[in-house]
Write an enzyme that holds these catalytic residues in place. Structure first.
Site, PDB file in Angstrom:
ATOM      1  N   LYS A   1       0.812  -1.216   0.000  1.00 21.41           N
ATOM      2  CA  LYS A   1       0.000   0.000   0.000  1.00 21.41           C
ATOM      3  C   LYS A   1       0.847   1.269   0.000  1.00 21.41           C
ATOM      4  O   LYS A   1       1.796   1.394   0.788  1.00 21.41           O
ATOM      5  CB  LYS A   1      -0.885  -0.001   1.256  1.00 21.41           C
ATOM      6  CG  LYS A   1      -1.814   1.182   1.359  1.00 21.41           C
ATOM      7  CD  LYS A   1      -2.709   1.044   2.579  1.00 21.41           C
ATOM      8  CE  LYS A   1      -3.580   2.289   2.720  1.00 21.41           C
ATOM      9  NZ  LYS A   1      -4.514   2.158   3.849  1.00 21.41           N
TER      10      LYS A   1
ATOM     11  N   SER B   1      11.159 -14.614 -13.435  1.00 16.25           N
ATOM     12  CA  SER B   1      10.910 -13.204 -13.435  1.00 16.25           C
ATOM     13  C   SER B   1      11.331 -12.496 -12.148  1.00 16.25           C
ATOM     14  O   SER B   1      11.421 -11.276 -12.136  1.00 16.25           O
ATOM     15  CB  SER B   1       9.406 -12.952 -13.643  1.00 16.25           C
ATOM     16  OG  SER B   1       8.670 -13.415 -12.529  1.00 16.25           O
TER      17      SER B   1
ATOM     18  N   SER C   1       9.417 -18.611 -12.246  1.00 17.18           N
ATOM     19  CA  SER C   1       9.788 -17.305 -11.687  1.00 17.18           C
ATOM     20  C   SER C   1      10.347 -17.316 -10.279  1.00 17.18           C
ATOM     21  O   SER C   1      10.878 -16.306  -9.817  1.00 17.18           O
ATOM     22  CB  SER C   1       8.577 -16.369 -11.729  1.00 17.18           C
ATOM     23  OG  SER C   1       8.303 -16.003 -13.067  1.00 17.18           O
TER      24      SER C   1
END
Lengths: 515, 515
Positions: free
Chosen positions: B145, B212, B236
């Protein structure tokens, strides 16, 4: 007229080839019922709407056979294990009662008692030799090797090359199969009418046995089987169980093995159906689930999850039960609402539970999502299957594959639909947590068993299929009472679907004489 | 020339708006590194290819900070719990080392040590007050956030409105976040190059850190973080861990909560990525998994399954380990094959295990299926994202969304594809059961860390993502040795992809100096 009360609508029709094939299939089925088990013309010409007592009164079954078929699966398991019953006499009794049931409610699509008795003999010999049964389950029906199967269309009707995994597991557990039961065209109805014909509700043949597993529920209600198997993606276990006074569990998906099950959509994984038991007692659900899970199906089925089956310990607080009187879309018809109120009062009187009102969380939205998911192909597959079989479409099939819910999606639209599904499921879970409920109680359908071909709202069961929350139905012991269940409390319909149910409740009141 | 060994290819480019935005993002990132932590020009102008020792030699970190950052997460947890370390000094040490790491391997996309120290202070005050830590995890990085996030494209770059569920859970466990790390354009590369720039392998900056999650693996290898989080649908987690000498677990999907994770495909559920830890020790995998599962994430996340986390008891027989020397598609390059042989011998010498050869079951077919599943939309979403951001496509993005694997599917083609997926998964499970193996060992990639932008085959990890079998990578302690790892045993390529790997192994031999 000798049969004034019977008002049974027609079954699917089709082109010349369809008609010829269906005739052959029906004659084959008819011929499978042994002459010694055929009901007399005098009985068939004077059928009441409630046919559940006929197995006892028709004179074709012995007292011993009637006694055996009154037992639930748990009792049968115990008596078989104790040597008080043999597999042969048990399977014979059930097979004979199933043959009678079929003549009354048209629940079967295949009957092979004689072939299966060899297996029952083996089980008995094993018992004599080893002093124990092979497994807990003797008596079942589902698609199996060497028998015909279909996915709800004539065009898919063919002999199965192999048992599906569930059948293999149940065989290992000692199950014996002697019949297969009817399902509706396309499988996607809460109704049971197909090229095999129409299945009737044993308690009132003018009503539906529910669907899609209505052949199974009708057979169970006739006590032609101790336990059955359904597969629910919208209501196919809970609906027919509710409409025939049975117990049924739709578990969370992939907790029971479905490898090898037939479906004409290969693989619409937007919403996953779950397979579970249809029973005549609550304890039989436990018997079935614990037996199958005990074989560790996740080691054999690529989709199954290795969750243990356990009945939770008693809580150190009161169980919190939310009662949902309606889902905000379709108001339960008067007899259903009365049953909910009776349950509410009974539960409130208990020291062990805390009862609260449960308000639905946007069930209309959730219902729209799962309805859209069912036929992302716009119903093209269904139409193709019908065309291939020369089979005319039934009104309920047409309804379920029509707009606004059904239209052809691109892959991107499908992904976005599934994203909306996941957003909804997360929002629902957050809501559920906010209520603090352990379990909720609601109607499984807006009404009691309805007149044939009228079930045009599945929201009460479909929503929990979308959410993938397990659901159990059980009989309340209550029945529709025309003196009491007179009118809705409010006159305002909450939706088009609500209006539909209010209207047919009025028009069909005479027929609705059984919950 | 002062930097002869560094051969780092370029990063994505784009239109004028893209260039301006990227400049701003990069300058913002640069400005986040405090002046006191900037490496001197003399260091930056004379970088070796292996930069892992620079944090120790650059003079910017204290002995105490270096000592803290040498500890794995389990040690940190213990010392924090015993009051031997404070949260503030721990987070400060890691944050400072991460800032240095970034200047060497460009692993970060966000740095917010100062903001996060307030949380670390709270944790310390809690400890002083309560005599115990809030939870086991102090130190982590993932989307949160108020920080920028993207799904691999500039067009998706925006401030997150909320923590995802995993972040919320980790915060409850006492975790502190101070950086975010780099991922590749489209996320679908075993490489890490995006609009944020290119991340380098700390052991050899001419090589990839994998992908990734290569920002994460590079940071962990630089010891700028004790533990990280990846999300794997093709490789990944395992690929970047393997290429940076780390431990990583790709668990079975939906055992760890992913609610709120970003992906530009919403929701391609044909193959489900799974999130798991990237660590510097094997025991940290257990620490992470047991801590997160201990919070019962299935009660909060609609997709999570309530499976308990348990380390199985020791077997009463030998553990059966299958060793798969190759997958039948791409032969592991000589150093990888050597490592497998070393492992084979070591395991054979153990009394506790039984070692057998494991032959791959149609891995080429499985790889084709999952590659087809990734972009059922024909890559339209990716191209749209690039266009929206004015971002030019990178060669590896072009490769992954090109035919034959990628083409636009209708919904029916998608269903059929997923049916083939399920058929393959069932056939593979049957095969697996026939081998009797408990676990298999294989290479996670055909080679050691490769030169940038060359990872055009993911079969060794992708296949187990399709199957949804859990996978762990760990370092062998071995390194590529140009004197030993000279040539393939056979000269015949098994496939086009195999030929590709054989060719680049030859051409890139000089660069491949670290396993």
């Amino acid at each position: 007229m000798s049969k004034p009360q019977r008002a049974i609508p027609s079954v699917p029709s089709g082109n010349v080839e369809y008609t010829a094939k269906v005739k052959e299939i029906n004659e084959r089925m008819k011929a499978q019922i042994p002459a010694s088990l055929r009901l007399s013309e005098s009985i068939l010409d004077n059928l009441p709407v409630d046919v559940t007592e006929i197995p006892k009164t028709c004179g074709l079954l012995t007292h011993h056979e009637l006694a055996i078929t009154e037992l639930d699966a748990t009792d049968l398991r115990d008596k078989l294990a104790q040597g008080k019953l043999t597999a042969v006499e048990t399977v014979t009794a059930y097979g004979r009662r199933a043959a009678i049931a079929h003549q009354l409610v048209h629940c079967l699509v295949d009957f092979f008692l004689d072939e299966t008795l060899d297996r029952a003999k083996e089980l008995d010999q094993y018992f004599v030799r080893e002093g124990k049964v092979v497994g807990p389950l003797h008596g079942e029906q589902v698609p199996i090797k060497g028998r015909f199967a279909s996915g709800g269309f004539l065009s898919l009707f063919e002999i199965s090359k192999d048992d599906c995994l569930m059948i293999k597991i149940l065989r290992e557990l000692g199950a014996v199969f002697y019949v297969k039961t009817n399902q509706p065209q396309s499988i996607n109805h809460l109704e049971t009418v197909s090229f095999h014909g129409r299945t009737l509700n044993p308690y009132n043949t003018n009503l539906t046995p529910g669907g899609s597993s209505g052949g199974e529920s009708a057979l169970l209600a006739m006590k032609g089987s101790p336990i059955g198997l359904g597969n629910e993606g919208g209501g196919s276990i809970q609906d027919p169980c509710a409409k025939c006074g049975l117990y049924g569990l739709r578990p969370t998906s992939n907790t029971m093995p479905k490898g090898g099950y037939l479906h004409y959509h290969k693989t619409n994984d937007g919403s996953v159906a779950a397979t579970g038991p249809m029973c005549r007692s609550a304890r039989d659900i436990n018997l079935f689930f614990s037996s199958v899970r005990g074989t560790q199906p996740h080691l054999k089925d690529q989709l199954s999850i290795p969750l243990p089956w356990s009945v939770p310990d008693k809580l150190d607080r009161k169980l919190r039960i939310g009662i949902m009187m309606h889902d905000g879309v379709v108001m339960p018809q008067p007899p259903m609402l009365r049953a909910l109120k009776v349950a509410y009062k009974k539960l409130q009187a208990s020291d062990e539970v805390e009862v609260v009102d449960y308000l639905p969380y946007e069930h209309g939205l959730g219902y729209d999502i799962i309805r859209e998911i069912y036929f992302e192909d716009g119903g093209a597959t269904v139409r193709g299957m019908l065309e291939e079989g020369g089979e005319n479409i039934l009104p309920l099939t047409e309804w379920v594959i029509s707009p606004p819910h059904t239209f052809e999606h691109t892959v991107l639209q499908s992904w976005n639909l599934r994203y909306r599904r996941d957003q909804y499921k997360q929002a629902y879970l957050d809501y559920w947590n906010s209520t603090g409920c352990d379990v909720i109680l609601c109607a499984p359908f807006p009404g009691t068993a309805n007149p044939h071909d009228m079930a045009r709202y599945w929201g009460y069961t479909a929503i929990f299929n979308l959410l993938d929350y397990p659901g159990v139905v059980f009989p309340t012991g209550l029945k529709l009472d025309p003196r009491v269940d007179v009118a809705y409390e409010s006159t305002e319909a909450m939706s088009e679907a609500d209006k539909y149910f209010r209207d047919f409740c009025k028009s069909a009141a005479i027929l609705c004489d059984h919950a």
